[in-house]
Motif scaffolding. Structure first.
Motif, PDB file in Angstrom:
ATOM      1  N   LEU A 106      -2.939   4.717   0.394  1.00 39.58           N
ATOM      2  CA  LEU A 106      -2.903   3.565  -0.283  1.00 39.58           C
ATOM      3  C   LEU A 106      -3.452   2.426   0.477  1.00 39.58           C
ATOM      4  O   LEU A 106      -4.125   1.635  -0.230  1.00 39.58           O
ATOM      5  CB  LEU A 106      -1.434   3.231  -0.299  1.00 39.58           C
ATOM      6  N   LEU A 107      -3.475   2.342   1.709  1.00 38.40           N
ATOM      7  CA  LEU A 107      -4.256   1.079   2.387  1.00 38.40           C
ATOM      8  C   LEU A 107      -5.948   1.430   2.314  1.00 38.40           C
ATOM      9  O   LEU A 107      -6.560   0.579   1.874  1.00 38.40           O
ATOM     10  CB  LEU A 107      -3.769   1.058   3.892  1.00 38.40           C
ATOM     11  N   ASP A 108      -6.348   2.714   2.405  1.00 39.31           N
ATOM     12  CA  ASP A 108      -7.704   2.906   2.349  1.00 39.31           C
ATOM     13  C   ASP A 108      -8.368   2.842   0.681  1.00 39.31           C
ATOM     14  O   ASP A 108      -9.072   2.324   0.691  1.00 39.31           O
ATOM     15  CB  ASP A 108      -7.936   4.396   2.742  1.00 39.31           C
ATOM     16  N   THR A 142      13.483   2.181  -0.787  1.00 38.59           N
ATOM     17  CA  THR A 142      12.540   1.107  -0.725  1.00 38.59           C
ATOM     18  C   THR A 142      11.971   0.405  -2.085  1.00 38.59           C
ATOM     19  O   THR A 142      11.993  -0.720  -1.989  1.00 38.59           O
ATOM     20  CB  THR A 142      11.311   1.484   0.200  1.00 38.59           C
ATOM     21  N   GLY A 143      12.095   1.308  -3.002  1.00 40.33           N
ATOM     22  CA  GLY A 143      11.454   0.589  -4.046  1.00 40.33           C
ATOM     23  C   GLY A 143       9.867   0.859  -4.361  1.00 40.33           C
ATOM     24  O   GLY A 143       9.444   1.142  -3.340  1.00 40.33           O
ATOM     25  N   LYS A 144       9.481   0.172  -5.445  1.00 37.59           N
ATOM     26  CA  LYS A 144       8.069   0.123  -5.384  1.00 37.59           C
ATOM     27  C   LYS A 144       7.415  -0.608  -4.428  1.00 37.59           C
ATOM     28  O   LYS A 144       7.866  -1.878  -3.858  1.00 37.59           O
ATOM     29  CB  LYS A 144       7.886  -0.601  -6.910  1.00 37.59           C
ATOM     30  N   VAL A 145       6.287  -0.027  -3.761  1.00 35.93           N
ATOM     31  CA  VAL A 145       5.451  -0.705  -2.872  1.00 35.93           C
ATOM     32  C   VAL A 145       4.173  -1.082  -3.401  1.00 35.93           C
ATOM     33  O   VAL A 145       3.695  -0.264  -4.334  1.00 35.93           O
ATOM     34  CB  VAL A 145       5.342   0.102  -1.615  1.00 35.93           C
ATOM     35  N   ARG A 146       3.545  -2.151  -2.693  1.00 33.92           N
ATOM     36  CA  ARG A 146       2.052  -2.554  -3.267  1.00 33.92           C
ATOM     37  C   ARG A 146       1.269  -2.583  -2.017  1.00 33.92           C
ATOM     38  O   ARG A 146       1.468  -2.992  -1.028  1.00 33.92           O
ATOM     39  CB  ARG A 146       2.495  -4.001  -3.848  1.00 33.92           C
ATOM     40  N   ALA A 147       0.056  -1.997  -2.227  1.00 32.93           N
ATOM     41  CA  ALA A 147      -1.098  -2.245  -1.426  1.00 32.93           C
ATOM     42  C   ALA A 147      -2.026  -3.108  -1.886  1.00 32.93           C
ATOM     43  O   ALA A 147      -2.740  -2.865  -2.715  1.00 32.93           O
ATOM     44  CB  ALA A 147      -1.767  -0.670  -1.158  1.00 32.93           C
ATOM     45  N   VAL A 148      -2.391  -4.182  -1.036  1.00 29.83           N
ATOM     46  CA  VAL A 148      -3.317  -5.429  -1.425  1.00 29.83           C
ATOM     47  C   VAL A 148      -4.252  -5.501  -0.664  1.00 29.83           C
ATOM     48  O   VAL A 148      -4.043  -5.732   0.616  1.00 29.83           O
ATOM     49  CB  VAL A 148      -2.567  -6.728  -1.643  1.00 29.83           C
TER      50      VAL A 148
END
Length: 189
Positions: A106-108, A142-148
């Motif tokens: 996700l981060l990449d 945790t629920g939905k995560v976001r990678a910005v």
């Protein structure tokens, strides 16, 4: 030993393995993806931002890794890309939380697409490195995560980007820094 047991398996180990198998319930997941050559052929025809905007709009297929891990390119603007993921059991490692490789992917993706968003036509990129710091675990709860992802600096040959993985409350879960090499897109220079 009575001959029916192997030297590496005691009755206690065999019983434990049997109990684990009895408790485990098989789960399955089926998914599909579109031909990745379609979007790959479009790279460099327009700016990186326009290319990614077409993907968000559904005009170009998303990459197969997005279907495999079930993440989505939610939004993109010049120098910024946002991916989302709803964590599931299929993302888990053996200790019952999301595998670090999912975080890293996700981060990449976020950092790389942020870089891609600043590229002019006929230009491509590739990640040179990715330095990830894991701060909190992710589970299905945790629920939905976001990678910005955001671009910190870009030049003619290299770019530097960062990405933050946050939960629905904005708490930082992981952070990454990536450097990318910029080059003429194949067949477009």
């Amino acid at each position: 030993m009575d001959g029916s047991q192997t030297p590496t398996e005691t009755p206690t180990q065999a019983e434990a393995q049997g109990r684990v198998r009895a408790r485990a319930q098989a789960r399955t997941r089926t998914y599909s993806w579109e031909d990745p050559r379609v979007s790959a052929a479009a790279v460099g025809e327009e700016s990186g931002l326009e290319f990614l905007q077409r993907m968000v709009a559904g005009e170009l297929p998303t990459p197969p890794i997005a279907a495999t891990l079930q993440f989505t390119l939610e939004s993109v603007e010049f120098g910024r890309a946002v991916f989302t993921l709803e964590p599931g059991e299929e993302h888990y490692n053996p200790i019952g939380s999301v595998h670090g490789g999912v975080y890293a992917t996700l981060l990449d993706s976020a950092a790389g697409c942020a870089v891609q968003s600043v590229l002019p036509p006929a230009t491509g990129y590739t990640s040179l490195d990715l330095n990830v710091k894991f701060l909190r675990p992710i589970t299905v709860d945790t629920g939905k995560v976001r990678a910005v992802g955001t671009v910190l600096n870009h030049g003619r040959r290299t770019a530097l980007a960062q990405a933050e993985l946050v939960d629905s409350e904005g708490k930082l879960i992981a952070h990454a820094v990536s450097s990318c090499m910029i080059f003429p897109a194949a067949g477009r220079a």
